[in-house]
Scaffold this motif. Structure first.
Motif, PDB file in Angstrom:
ATOM      1  N   LEU A  81       0.829  -1.196   0.000  1.00 32.59           N
ATOM      2  CA  LEU A  81       0.000   0.000   0.000  1.00 32.59           C
ATOM      3  C   LEU A  81       0.868   1.251   0.000  1.00 32.59           C
ATOM      4  O   LEU A  81       1.788   1.378   0.812  1.00 32.59           O
ATOM      5  N   ARG A  82       0.577   2.186  -0.925  1.00 29.35           N
ATOM      6  CA  ARG A  82       1.289   3.456  -0.986  1.00 29.35           C
ATOM      7  C   ARG A  82       0.645   4.440  -0.019  1.00 29.35           C
ATOM      8  O   ARG A  82      -0.415   5.005  -0.292  1.00 29.35           O
ATOM      9  N   TRP A  83       1.295   4.680   1.111  1.00 29.16           N
ATOM     10  CA  TRP A  83       0.708   5.519   2.156  1.00 29.16           C
ATOM     11  C   TRP A  83       0.694   6.987   1.775  1.00 29.16           C
ATOM     12  O   TRP A  83      -0.118   7.772   2.304  1.00 29.16           O
ATOM     13  N   ASP A  84       1.592   7.402   0.875  1.00 30.54           N
ATOM     14  CA  ASP A  84       1.590   8.804   0.458  1.00 30.54           C
ATOM     15  C   ASP A  84       0.306   9.131  -0.313  1.00 30.54           C
ATOM     16  O   ASP A  84      -0.332  10.168  -0.085  1.00 30.54           O
ATOM     17  N   TRP A  85      -0.087   8.230  -1.212  1.00 30.80           N
ATOM     18  CA  TRP A  85      -1.334   8.443  -1.947  1.00 30.80           C
ATOM     19  C   TRP A  85      -2.545   8.333  -1.020  1.00 30.80           C
ATOM     20  O   TRP A  85      -3.523   9.066  -1.168  1.00 30.80           O
ATOM     21  N   MET A  86      -2.492   7.415  -0.065  1.00 30.98           N
ATOM     22  CA  MET A  86      -3.589   7.286   0.874  1.00 30.98           C
ATOM     23  C   MET A  86      -3.748   8.552   1.715  1.00 30.98           C
ATOM     24  O   MET A  86      -4.873   9.010   1.977  1.00 30.98           O
TER      25      MET A  86
ATOM     26  N   CYS B 174      -2.868   3.793  -4.703  1.00 32.44           N
ATOM     27  CA  CYS B 174      -2.326   3.170  -3.493  1.00 32.44           C
ATOM     28  C   CYS B 174      -1.938   1.721  -3.725  1.00 32.44           C
ATOM     29  O   CYS B 174      -1.192   1.140  -2.922  1.00 32.44           O
TER      30      CYS B 174
ATOM     31  N   THR C 128      -7.227   6.731  -4.329  1.00 31.00           N
ATOM     32  CA  THR C 128      -6.897   5.438  -3.721  1.00 31.00           C
ATOM     33  C   THR C 128      -6.490   4.408  -4.777  1.00 31.00           C
ATOM     34  O   THR C 128      -5.867   3.400  -4.437  1.00 31.00           O
TER      35      THR C 128
ATOM     36  N   GLU D 141      -3.561   1.024 -10.037  1.00 32.51           N
ATOM     37  CA  GLU D 141      -2.973   2.300 -10.420  1.00 32.51           C
ATOM     38  C   GLU D 141      -3.102   2.592 -11.915  1.00 32.51           C
ATOM     39  O   GLU D 141      -3.001   3.751 -12.333  1.00 32.51           O
TER      40      GLU D 141
ATOM     41  N   SER E  71      -5.414  11.131  -0.380  1.00 42.68           N
ATOM     42  CA  SER E  71      -6.837  10.812  -0.484  1.00 42.68           C
ATOM     43  C   SER E  71      -7.590  11.236   0.775  1.00 42.68           C
ATOM     44  O   SER E  71      -8.672  11.847   0.703  1.00 42.68           O
TER      45      SER E  71
END
Length: 331
Positions: free
Chosen positions: A42-47, A242, A239, A247, A50
């Protein structure tokens, strides 16, 4: 005793409905897969981005609400409006649709805004939101019509195939959802009948509803509405980035799933749990995402969004408790 039983049913029925649909959707799901993705995929930066738009959507709703309250001669603090929105979404996790009532109660307690008048503005807001959602859905339907037709076909809603319809498990998911909506509508009608017996309340509600006609800054009201819905969409669409398996999905796919999920949350379950998962997973599979990956996406994204609602609700409650009755109203 009768009132207690009625309240208990209103709380338990949405929970049971959501639990049933979630069980049906995830009955064969390997939850270890979701934990693996959560820890390593999981990409936490994108989360985080969001979730930022999720917070800002509530802020925009609060600022827009102030536009409809101004014509009534009441001027609650902006922070109280936003806190009331935070609390309303958190309250709806316990009793769906009660949040609209709770946010009016917040303004009544902390800013002295007449409950019935603010309730009328909430009705107006929801009418505007319904029109916006229909507009977004119409545009999305025209852009991605083949996808929707495939969805109807695969979920057993093809008219000539009645035998397949009644043998499809998704039919019973939809049936329970419709029953839940009907129960909520009946409860709302009964609640309105009680309001009508209270002298002056209906008139105050009507004044609140008509406040939209006297909004002083229409362009600003429209701007808040557009920004709010843009934030809602970005809260969901970002999301996609993420997860490696989503993606590559297009913005059109995001619109389709956003529309499907928005209509799904009309079903009275906590934060749309169950119907939202079903709608998003089914639509995502139509765009080529594996069933397991789609289920993982729905589970983690909805979990994150629900956690955000809880955190904001706690923040709103704490902020109001500390701030006290420091708002102002005008006659």
């Amino acid at each position: 005793m009768k009132n207690f039983s009625s309240r208990l049913i209103r709380i338990l029925l949405p929970l049971l409905l959501g639990a049933f649909i979630l069980y049906w959707v995830y009955r064969d799901f390997d939850f270890e897969r979701a934990f693996q993705v959560l820890r390593h995929g999981l990409r936490w930066d994108w989360m985080a981005l969001s979730l930022f738009f999720g917070v800002w959507s509530h802020v925009e709703r609060g600022l827009r609400w102030r536009q409809t309250l101004d014509p009534l001669g009441v001027y609650p603090r902006k922070s109280h409006l936003v806190d009331a929105i935070y609390l309303s979404y958190a309250t709806s996790l316990v009793v769906p649709r009660l949040g609209e009532v709770s946010r009016c109660g917040v303004l009544s307690r902390y800013d002295g805004v007449p409950f019935s008048k603010s309730l009328g503005t909430v009705v107006t807001e929801r009418m505007v939101d319904a029109l916006c959602m229909l507009l977004i859905a119409g545009v999305t339907l025209l852009l991605e019509l083949p996808v929707f037709l495939t969805f109807f076909h695969q979920t057993g809603t093809k008219v000539p195939s009645l035998v397949h319809l009644f043998s499809s498990p998704w039919f019973y998911v939809a049936l329970f959802s419709v029953v839940g909506v009907v129960v909520v509508l009946v409860w709302m009608v009964r609640a309105l009948s009680v309001f009508e017996r209270v002298r002056g309340v209906v008139l105050d509600v009507w004044q609140g509803i008509m406040s939209l006609r006297r909004v002083r800054n229409v362009p600003l009201f429209v701007l808040h509405t557009v920004l709010m819905w843009l934030c809602y969409f970005l809260h969901f669409y970002l999301t996609f980035f993420c997860f490696p398996f989503t993606e590559g999905l297009s913005i059109e796919a995001g619109l389709v799933m956003f529309v499907a999920g928005t209509f799904a949350v009309i079903v009275p379950t906590p934060n749309g749990a169950g119907p939202w998962h079903f709608a998003v997973i089914t639509m995502m599979m139509l765009y080529g995402v594996d069933a397991v990956d789609a289920s993982t996406f729905a589970l983690l994204v909805h979990g994150g969004q629900t956690l955000l609602v809880v955190v904001l609700g706690l923040w709103g409650w704490g902020h109001l408790a500390i701030g006290g009755r420091s708002g102002r109203t005008a006659a």
